[in-house]
Design an enzyme around this catalytic site. Structure first.
Site, short mmCIF file in Angstrom:
data_model
loop_
_atom_site.label_atom_id
_atom_site.label_comp_id
_atom_site.label_asym_id
_atom_site.label_seq_id
_atom_site.Cartn_x
_atom_site.Cartn_y
_atom_site.Cartn_z
N ASN A 131 -34.19 65.47 -15.14
CA ASN A 131 -35.12 65.28 -16.25
C ASN A 131 -36.12 64.14 -16.00
O ASN A 131 -37.11 64.03 -16.71
CB ASN A 131 -34.31 64.99 -17.53
CG ASN A 131 -35.18 64.61 -18.69
OD1 ASN A 131 -35.98 65.39 -19.18
ND2 ASN A 131 -35.04 63.36 -19.15
N SER A 190 -42.89 71.73 -17.53
CA SER A 190 -43.81 71.51 -18.65
C SER A 190 -44.66 72.75 -18.85
O SER A 190 -44.87 73.54 -17.93
CB SER A 190 -44.73 70.32 -18.35
OG SER A 190 -45.75 70.21 -19.33
N TYR A 203 -50.18 65.82 -12.70
CA TYR A 203 -49.01 66.15 -13.52
C TYR A 203 -48.77 67.65 -13.53
O TYR A 203 -47.63 68.12 -13.34
CB TYR A 203 -49.22 65.63 -14.94
CG TYR A 203 -48.06 65.90 -15.88
CD1 TYR A 203 -46.92 65.11 -15.85
CD2 TYR A 203 -48.11 66.95 -16.80
CE1 TYR A 203 -45.84 65.35 -16.71
CE2 TYR A 203 -47.05 67.20 -17.66
CZ TYR A 203 -45.92 66.40 -17.60
OH TYR A 203 -44.87 66.64 -18.45
N ALA A 205 -49.75 69.96 -11.41
CA ALA A 205 -49.33 70.43 -10.09
C ALA A 205 -47.86 70.12 -9.84
O ALA A 205 -47.12 70.95 -9.31
CB ALA A 205 -50.20 69.78 -9.00
N SER A 206 -47.43 68.93 -10.25
CA SER A 206 -46.03 68.55 -10.03
C SER A 206 -45.09 69.44 -10.82
O SER A 206 -44.01 69.81 -10.34
CB SER A 206 -45.82 67.08 -10.41
OG SER A 206 -45.86 66.87 -11.81
N LYS A 207 -45.47 69.80 -12.04
CA LYS A 207 -44.60 70.62 -12.87
C LYS A 207 -44.61 72.09 -12.45
O LYS A 207 -43.60 72.80 -12.59
CB LYS A 207 -44.99 70.47 -14.34
CG LYS A 207 -44.76 69.06 -14.88
CD LYS A 207 -43.32 68.60 -14.71
CE LYS A 207 -43.04 67.27 -15.39
NZ LYS A 207 -41.63 66.84 -15.26
#
Length: 310
Positions: A131, A190, A203, A205-207
């Site tokens: 998380n 997300s 953000y 791209a990371s999710k």
């Protein structure tokens, strides 16, 4: 059909579905126990990103502890609230072993160590909820440096990869209490990882990468009974998003938060934690390689204006 007759019919159907062999019907096979009782009995779980007082990690730790696991590891890079959370959980369920650990969820040695500790102490690992995450710099794409972009991916994406790498193997360890390989790896992604406009480039791209890691890993772990799923929250009031709520309350516009989703509100962290509880329990035994959008319906449609849907 009246509401009373409809309810009677529903009870009749429920009686047939849930019967224990009466009337010549065989019992319905069930992997999980009765959902009104504890849902994590005997399980060992690790949750990262637990330090925020309003966060999804803390809310999930509370839900897990209420559901009678054997042991729970609460972890975060910051320890400002971990000791208080540890005390809160022990008071809530004195029979559950609570372990607070401070480390970077994107550091390989640290992730390997906490997984090894769970196996050494309890000879099993059943749930890893990856998380931990950061919001990033809240900049336009042209203003994000390469270093900032990679740091967001390191925290949000590398941490999930490491969770799968080590927890996926540990969940296959058998013992006197755990006779069958398996477990649940859950990652916080997300809505921003599914739709544009919900977050910055780094953000988002990371999710998106988190979702793909979980789906790919589910197939890499085929046959082990280790399930991999992502949760995709929409706008949720946490420590990470507190500036949005603080600014709205200051302006007197709190009621407008989340107005573009059908529920017309933002979420609270416990609403996400309830999904993490389901995915961690045996009730989700056939849910695998999925990304669950928990966003009030935001992602279910193109943007619409009230009264102008067509």
């Amino acid at each position: 059909m009246s509401s009373s007759s409809a309810q009677f019919r529903l009870l009749q159907v429920a009686g047939h579905i849930g019967g224990g062999g009466e009337g010549g019907l065989p019992p319905v096979p069930m992997v999980a126990g009765d959902s009104v009782g504890p849902r994590l009995t005997g399980k060992v779980a690790i949750i990262t990103g637990c330090n925020s007082a309003m966060g999804i990690g803390r809310a999930t730790a509370l839900q897990y502890t209420r559901n009678s696991p054997k042991a729970l590891f609460i972890c975060d890079f910051s320890a400002t609230n971990l000791t208080a959370l540890e005390s809160e959980l022990r008071a809530l369920a004195p029979t559950v072993a609570i372990h607070a650990r401070t480390f970077d969820a994107a550091d390989e040695a640290s992730v390997a160590a906490v997984v090894k500790e769970a196996i050494d102490k309890y000879s099993r690992l059943d749930i890893f909820f990856a998380n931990a995450g950061v919001l990033g710099g809240m900049k336009l794409v042209g203003d994000i440096t390469a270093e900032e972009f990679m740091e967001t991916l390191r925290t949000n994406t590398l941490s999930v990869f490491l969770a799968v790498k080590y927890a996926g193997k540990a969940m296959q360890v058998l013992s006197d209490e755990k006779k069958v390989s398996g477990g649940s790896i859950i990652a916080t992604a997300s809505t921003a990882g599914v739709r544009s406009g919900a977050g910055t480039t780094d953000y988002s791209a990371s999710k998106a990468a988190v979702i793909n890691i979980m789906q790919t890993s589910a197939f890499q772990l085929a046959g082990t009974n280790v399930r991999c799923n992502a949760i995709c929250p929409g706008l949720t009031e946490t420590g990470m998003t507190s500036r949005v709520w603080d600014a709205a309350r200051k302006r007197g516009t709190e009621g407008k938060i989340g107005q573009i989703n059908p529920l017309k509100r933002g979420a609270v962290s416990d609403e996400i934690a309830r999904v993490a509880l389901f995915l961690g329990s045996d009730e989700s035994s056939y849910v695998n390689a999925q990304f669950w959008l928990v966003d009030g319906g935001l992602s279910g449609s193109h943007p619409t204006a009230p009264g102008k849907s067509f």
